[in-house]
Design a protein around this motif. Structure first.
Motif, PDB file in Angstrom:
ATOM      1  N   LEU A  23     -15.523 -78.380 -15.128  1.00  0.00           N
ATOM      2  CA  LEU A  23     -14.700 -78.639 -16.017  1.00  0.00           C
ATOM      3  C   LEU A  23     -14.066 -80.475 -15.680  1.00  0.00           C
ATOM      4  O   LEU A  23     -14.166 -80.795 -14.355  1.00  0.00           O
ATOM      5  CB  LEU A  23     -13.149 -77.897 -15.777  1.00  0.00           C
ATOM      6  CG  LEU A  23     -13.395 -76.454 -16.302  1.00  0.00           C
ATOM      7  CD1 LEU A  23     -11.929 -75.893 -16.028  1.00  0.00           C
ATOM      8  CD2 LEU A  23     -13.678 -76.405 -17.665  1.00  0.00           C
ATOM      9  N   VAL A  44      -8.771 -77.830 -25.232  1.00  0.00           N
ATOM     10  CA  VAL A  44      -7.411 -77.092 -25.474  1.00  0.00           C
ATOM     11  C   VAL A  44      -7.178 -77.407 -26.946  1.00  0.00           C
ATOM     12  O   VAL A  44      -6.406 -76.609 -27.675  1.00  0.00           O
ATOM     13  CB  VAL A  44      -6.232 -77.419 -24.549  1.00  0.00           C
ATOM     14  CG1 VAL A  44      -4.855 -77.274 -24.954  1.00  0.00           C
ATOM     15  CG2 VAL A  44      -6.614 -76.966 -22.997  1.00  0.00           C
ATOM     16  N   HIS A  82      -4.887 -74.389 -18.257  1.00  0.00           N
ATOM     17  CA  HIS A  82      -5.524 -75.433 -18.219  1.00  0.00           C
ATOM     18  C   HIS A  82      -4.671 -76.788 -17.806  1.00  0.00           C
ATOM     19  O   HIS A  82      -5.468 -77.779 -17.169  1.00  0.00           O
ATOM     20  CB  HIS A  82      -6.230 -75.757 -19.645  1.00  0.00           C
ATOM     21  CG  HIS A  82      -7.470 -75.033 -19.999  1.00  0.00           C
ATOM     22  ND1 HIS A  82      -8.321 -74.683 -18.884  1.00  0.00           N
ATOM     23  CD2 HIS A  82      -7.642 -74.074 -21.127  1.00  0.00           C
ATOM     24  CE1 HIS A  82      -9.082 -73.804 -19.389  1.00  0.00           C
ATOM     25  NE2 HIS A  82      -8.512 -73.559 -20.706  1.00  0.00           N
ATOM     26  N   LEU A  85     -11.402 -80.763 -20.869  1.00  0.00           N
ATOM     27  CA  LEU A  85     -10.341 -79.842 -20.935  1.00  0.00           C
ATOM     28  C   LEU A  85      -9.405 -80.053 -22.008  1.00  0.00           C
ATOM     29  O   LEU A  85      -8.915 -79.253 -22.639  1.00  0.00           O
ATOM     30  CB  LEU A  85      -9.338 -79.908 -19.623  1.00  0.00           C
ATOM     31  CG  LEU A  85      -9.934 -78.913 -18.565  1.00  0.00           C
ATOM     32  CD1 LEU A  85      -8.995 -79.352 -17.193  1.00  0.00           C
ATOM     33  CD2 LEU A  85      -9.921 -77.533 -18.716  1.00  0.00           C
ATOM     34  N   HIS A 108      -5.325 -76.601 -14.169  1.00  0.00           N
ATOM     35  CA  HIS A 108      -6.546 -76.937 -13.906  1.00  0.00           C
ATOM     36  C   HIS A 108      -7.030 -78.597 -13.778  1.00  0.00           C
ATOM     37  O   HIS A 108      -7.412 -79.121 -12.838  1.00  0.00           O
ATOM     38  CB  HIS A 108      -7.889 -76.501 -14.811  1.00  0.00           C
ATOM     39  CG  HIS A 108      -8.086 -75.076 -14.899  1.00  0.00           C
ATOM     40  ND1 HIS A 108      -8.208 -74.327 -15.959  1.00  0.00           N
ATOM     41  CD2 HIS A 108      -7.843 -74.052 -13.772  1.00  0.00           C
ATOM     42  CE1 HIS A 108      -8.376 -73.132 -15.677  1.00  0.00           C
ATOM     43  NE2 HIS A 108      -8.152 -72.980 -14.492  1.00  0.00           N
TER      44      HIS A 108
END
Length: 198
Positions: free
Chosen positions: A69, A78, A180, A74, A183
């Motif tokens: 990632l 999303v 996310h 990301l 993340h």
């Protein structure tokens, strides 16, 4: 601690006026449950976008952990996820595609959803995300009933015969964005020490 390692306390608190359309747009501001859903989603969008503050395209493409990632990937993922689920609220399972008939090309395209490709820019991905957010917020404000539901498409990760209401889909979008955003915070801290959620 260097400047890049410091948190930015005045900028980490999400607000509803944080350069992203929230609420409903077009002058329609929902109340009650819809306002709560929109505020929760706005907060998580803020943290995700804030993790990419001040970065260039090369940094947004950079892997900084054992994961594949990246920050740009990301945000792109999303955005696509929110767009597809919002379309599911309107059009039903066809909006998510036929998972049973996925080809190698479909799988490669899905993997590209997690990458900021050479011809893409972080600014472009962020602009697309803002537009997706605007459309979702408008949908939440104008949808006749949050109980409207559709059957989920056949897929190994969905319970067979399960239906999701618009409300359940919105909770899923909030959860996906929140996951996310976490993340993204780790990826950014690994990149240059800057933290978004500390």
């Amino acid at each position: 601690m260097t400047t890049s390692q410091q948190t930015l306390p005045d900028q980490t608190t999400p607000t509803l006026n944080d350069s992203e359309p929230t609420g409903a747009g077009a002058g329609r501001v929902p109340g009650g449950e819809r306002a709560d859903l929109l505020e929760a989603l706005a907060n998580q969008r803020h943290f995700l976008r804030f993790a990419a503050r001040g970065l260039g395209d090369d940094q947004a493409r950079q892997r900084t952990t054992a994961s594949e990632l990246t920050l740009g990937g990301l945000i792109k993922h999303v955005s696509a996820t929110e767009r597809n689920w919002a379309e599911f609220i309107v059009a039903g399972p066809s909006a998510l595609g036929d998972f049973s008939a996925m080809t190698e090309e479909d799988l490669a395209q899905r993997e590209d959803e997690f990458r900021l490709l050479p011809e893409e820019t972080l600014a472009g991905v962020l602009a697309e995300y803002a537009e997706v957010a605007r459309r979702t917020d408008e949908l939440v404000a104008t949808l006749a009933d949050l109980d409207v539901s559709h059957a989920l498409p056949a897929a190994p990760w969905f319970e067979e015969g399960k239906r999701w209401s618009a409300r359940r889909v919105l909770l899923h979008i909030i959860g996906e964005t929140s996951q996310h955003a976490g993340h993204a915070d780790i990826i950014r801290e690994s990149l240059d020490g800057a933290r978004s959620m500390a």
